[in-house]
Design a protein around this motif. Structure first.
Motif, PDB file in Angstrom:
ATOM      1  N   THR A  15       1.983 -10.574  -3.242  1.00  0.00           N
ATOM      2  CA  THR A  15       0.602 -10.953  -3.540  1.00  0.00           C
ATOM      3  C   THR A  15      -0.346  -9.755  -3.535  1.00  0.00           C
ATOM      4  N   GLY A  16       0.100  -8.646  -4.105  1.00  0.00           N
ATOM      5  CA  GLY A  16      -0.813  -7.589  -4.484  1.00  0.00           C
ATOM      6  C   GLY A  16      -0.969  -6.423  -3.534  1.00  0.00           C
ATOM      7  N   ASP A  17      -1.623  -5.375  -4.067  1.00  0.00           N
ATOM      8  CA  ASP A  17      -1.724  -4.066  -3.429  1.00  0.00           C
ATOM      9  C   ASP A  17      -0.331  -3.523  -3.131  1.00  0.00           C
ATOM     10  N   ILE A  18       0.470  -3.532  -4.176  1.00  0.00           N
ATOM     11  CA  ILE A  18       1.791  -2.901  -4.123  1.00  0.00           C
ATOM     12  C   ILE A  18       1.616  -1.431  -3.777  1.00  0.00           C
ATOM     13  N   SER A  19       0.655  -0.803  -4.426  1.00  0.00           N
ATOM     14  CA  SER A  19       0.369   0.623  -4.265  1.00  0.00           C
ATOM     15  C   SER A  19      -0.956   0.805  -3.534  1.00  0.00           C
ATOM     16  N   HIS A  20      -1.261   2.061  -3.203  1.00  0.00           N
ATOM     17  CA  HIS A  20      -2.567   2.338  -2.594  1.00  0.00           C
ATOM     18  C   HIS A  20      -3.551   2.900  -3.609  1.00  0.00           C
TER      19      HIS A  20
ATOM     20  N   HIS B 182       0.820  -1.217   0.000  1.00  0.00           N
ATOM     21  CA  HIS B 182       0.000   0.000   0.000  1.00  0.00           C
ATOM     22  C   HIS B 182       0.859   1.275   0.000  1.00  0.00           C
ATOM     23  N   ILE B 183       1.856   1.297  -0.873  1.00  0.00           N
ATOM     24  CA  ILE B 183       2.700   2.490  -0.947  1.00  0.00           C
ATOM     25  C   ILE B 183       1.832   3.677  -1.385  1.00  0.00           C
ATOM     26  N   GLY B 184       1.923   4.753  -0.630  1.00  0.00           N
ATOM     27  CA  GLY B 184       1.049   5.908  -0.822  1.00  0.00           C
ATOM     28  C   GLY B 184       0.066   6.069   0.320  1.00  0.00           C
TER      29      GLY B 184
ATOM     30  N   THR C  35      -0.709   5.044  -8.623  1.00  0.00           N
ATOM     31  CA  THR C  35      -0.073   6.160  -9.323  1.00  0.00           C
ATOM     32  C   THR C  35       1.352   5.780  -9.717  1.00  0.00           C
ATOM     33  N   ALA C  36       1.884   6.487 -10.708  1.00  0.00           N
ATOM     34  CA  ALA C  36       3.228   6.177 -11.201  1.00  0.00           C
ATOM     35  C   ALA C  36       4.278   6.333 -10.110  1.00  0.00           C
ATOM     36  N   ASP C  37       4.157   7.362  -9.266  1.00  0.00           N
ATOM     37  CA  ASP C  37       5.175   7.564  -8.234  1.00  0.00           C
ATOM     38  C   ASP C  37       5.098   6.476  -7.167  1.00  0.00           C
ATOM     39  N   GLN C  38       3.900   5.982  -6.884  1.00  0.00           N
ATOM     40  CA  GLN C  38       3.783   4.884  -5.922  1.00  0.00           C
ATOM     41  C   GLN C  38       4.427   3.612  -6.478  1.00  0.00           C
ATOM     42  N   PHE C  39       4.174   3.319  -7.752  1.00  0.00           N
ATOM     43  CA  PHE C  39       4.814   2.164  -8.376  1.00  0.00           C
ATOM     44  C   PHE C  39       6.333   2.332  -8.396  1.00  0.00           C
ATOM     45  N   ASP C  40       6.812   3.549  -8.709  1.00  0.00           N
ATOM     46  CA  ASP C  40       8.255   3.815  -8.727  1.00  0.00           C
ATOM     47  C   ASP C  40       8.875   3.558  -7.362  1.00  0.00           C
ATOM     48  N   ASP C  41       8.259   4.113  -6.325  1.00  0.00           N
ATOM     49  CA  ASP C  41       8.805   3.954  -4.977  1.00  0.00           C
ATOM     50  C   ASP C  41       8.835   2.482  -4.565  1.00  0.00           C
ATOM     51  N   ALA C  42       7.762   1.762  -4.859  1.00  0.00           N
ATOM     52  CA  ALA C  42       7.710   0.345  -4.497  1.00  0.00           C
ATOM     53  C   ALA C  42       8.807  -0.440  -5.208  1.00  0.00           C
ATOM     54  N   GLN C  43       8.981  -0.189  -6.491  1.00  0.00           N
ATOM     55  CA  GLN C  43      10.021  -0.900  -7.233  1.00  0.00           C
ATOM     56  C   GLN C  43      11.402  -0.633  -6.652  1.00  0.00           C
ATOM     57  N   GLN C  44      11.671   0.614  -6.294  1.00  0.00           N
ATOM     58  CA  GLN C  44      12.968   0.955  -5.716  1.00  0.00           C
ATOM     59  C   GLN C  44      13.209   0.224  -4.410  1.00  0.00           C
ATOM     60  N   MET C  45      12.211   0.240  -3.526  1.00  0.00           N
ATOM     61  CA  MET C  45      12.381  -0.394  -2.224  1.00  0.00           C
ATOM     62  C   MET C  45      12.490  -1.908  -2.335  1.00  0.00           C
ATOM     63  N   ILE C  46      11.606  -2.525  -3.107  1.00  0.00           N
ATOM     64  CA  ILE C  46      11.633  -3.977  -3.277  1.00  0.00           C
ATOM     65  C   ILE C  46      12.926  -4.399  -3.968  1.00  0.00           C
ATOM     66  N   GLY C  47      13.416  -3.547  -4.877  1.00  0.00           N
ATOM     67  CA  GLY C  47      14.652  -3.844  -5.594  1.00  0.00           C
ATOM     68  C   GLY C  47      15.871  -3.941  -4.699  1.00  0.00           C
ATOM     69  N   ARG C  48      15.810  -3.350  -3.511  1.00  0.00           N
ATOM     70  CA  ARG C  48      16.957  -3.424  -2.599  1.00  0.00           C
ATOM     71  C   ARG C  48      17.267  -4.859  -2.201  1.00  0.00           C
ATOM     72  N   ALA C  49      16.264  -5.735  -2.234  1.00  0.00           N
ATOM     73  CA  ALA C  49      16.480  -7.126  -1.833  1.00  0.00           C
ATOM     74  C   ALA C  49      17.308  -7.894  -2.847  1.00  0.00           C
ATOM     75  N   LYS C  50      17.416  -7.348  -4.059  1.00  0.00           N
ATOM     76  CA  LYS C  50      18.193  -7.984  -5.127  1.00  0.00           C
ATOM     77  C   LYS C  50      17.740  -9.428  -5.373  1.00  0.00           C
ATOM     78  N   LEU C  51      16.420  -9.594  -5.459  1.00  0.00           N
ATOM     79  CA  LEU C  51      15.818 -10.888  -5.753  1.00  0.00           C
ATOM     80  C   LEU C  51      14.931 -10.764  -6.981  1.00  0.00           C
ATOM     81  N   ASP C  52      14.790 -11.854  -7.735  1.00  0.00           N
ATOM     82  CA  ASP C  52      13.731 -11.901  -8.736  1.00  0.00           C
ATOM     83  C   ASP C  52      12.393 -11.828  -8.009  1.00  0.00           C
TER      84      ASP C  52
END
Length: 321
Positions: A107-112, A72-74, A115-132
């Motif tokens: 399993t869903g509700d990445i964003s609240h 629920h980023i946002g 919006t594009a900025d919410q998706f961007d922020d989520a991708q950045q944070m999740i990307g820190r784990a360096k996992l597929d």
């Protein structure tokens, strides 16, 4: 035995005793081991000392992965003024765990509000784990055709209508999309096209293949009046009935509940953003404010281990506190 969750077949969900037992676990890490269709639970403190006299590594295997849900980023309301902060805490927990998971599922509700900025922020944070990362969409990620296309472009390339499958470590994984055509009270729906695809996808798999299904809204009727279930899930579960080991992982309800039905083990996940009330304890679902300092006890991540030399699938839940 007190470690079992009992399913009452006269109701759509688990019985009240089993439900209250699930909720008692919601504030502490636990591991659930599925063997022969039976779910046993152990606390993380028990595992640290060994379970049933066995070393903890006996539960391990060649494939482990982690599940997070409902970021629920946002979202920035009293239930959690900063959902970004708690998602980052979840990623820190994953990065600090011993061993490296093979991949992550969300399993869903990445964003609240998609919006594009919410998706961007989520991708950045999740990307820190360096996992597929393998995603299934939540209803907050797909609000209309425009946001559906934006979601698929970022998180579901090659997924067609938002559903897909893959194989890894001897396990067949199926990601479903049950949030596009919501029914009465917001019940999830898979739809004829997706059900036809699922039937075809499973045809070539032997009955001994372990199956893991993940999607946002639960595939069992937990609280239909709150939209906590999937209207046409019975047909999907019918296709899965011939398999000896099926694990279904969901989000949406922001709390831990488990049920075993034959050889299918259902697990809902905590959110990384905010808790929701237990069914029947509030007039409606929604963000639940908890006492200051206790929020992270209600949020968490999940680790799943598959051991190909046995029939066990170990599911470990831990909170963010």
């Amino acid at each position: 035995m007190s470690g079992y969750i009992v399913h009452d077949h006269s109701h759509d969900g688990i019985d009240r005793r089993g439900f209250l037992k699930c909720m008692a676990w919601a504030g502490a890490g636990l591991i659930c081991v599925v063997k022969g269709g039976i779910l046993r639970s152990y606390s993380l403190s028990q595992l640290a000392q060994g379970r049933d006299g066995k070393a903890m590594e006996n539960i391990g295997g060649e494939l482990s992965f982690v599940q997070i849900s409902d970021s629920h980023i946002g979202f920035a309301k009293p239930a959690n003024p900063d959902a970004r902060l708690t998602l980052n805490a979840a990623i820190d927990k994953i990065m600090g765990a011993p061993g490296k998971p093979a991949f992550m599922i969300h399993t869903g509700d990445i964003s609240h509000t998609a919006t594009a900025d919410q998706f961007d922020d989520a991708q950045q944070m999740i990307g820190r784990a360096k996992l597929d990362v393998h995603y299934s969409p939540g209803e907050h990620d797909i609000l209309d055709p425009k946001t559906r296309d934006a979601y698929l472009e970022r998180f579901g390339k090659g997924a067609g209508g938002g559903w897909y499958s893959f194989d890894q470590g001897g396990v067949h994984f199926v990601s479903l999309n049950n949030v596009v055509d919501l029914k009465k009270n917001g019940l999830g729906s898979l739809g004829a096209d997706q059900l036809e695809w699922l039937e075809d996808d499973l045809k070539g798999k032997s009955a001994s293949t372990p199956i893991v299904v993940f999607c946002h809204i639960p595939l069992w009727m937990i609280a239909p009046e709150w939209g906590w279930g999937t209207e046409d899930s019975a047909q999907a579960l019918g296709y899965l009935a011939r398999f000896g080991s099926v694990t279904v992982l969901n989000g949406h309800i922001h709390q831990l509940l488990q049920k075993v039905e034959g050889n299918v083990a259902f697990h809902t996940a905590r959110s990384t953003a905010f808790p929701q009330p237990a069914p029947g304890t509030a007039p409606a679902p929604g963000p639940m404010k908890v006492p200051a300092g206790e929020l992270r006890k209600w949020l968490g991540v999940r680790d799943v281990v598959y051991a190909p030399t046995s029939t066990e699938l170990a599911v470990t839940d831990s909170n963010l506190s």
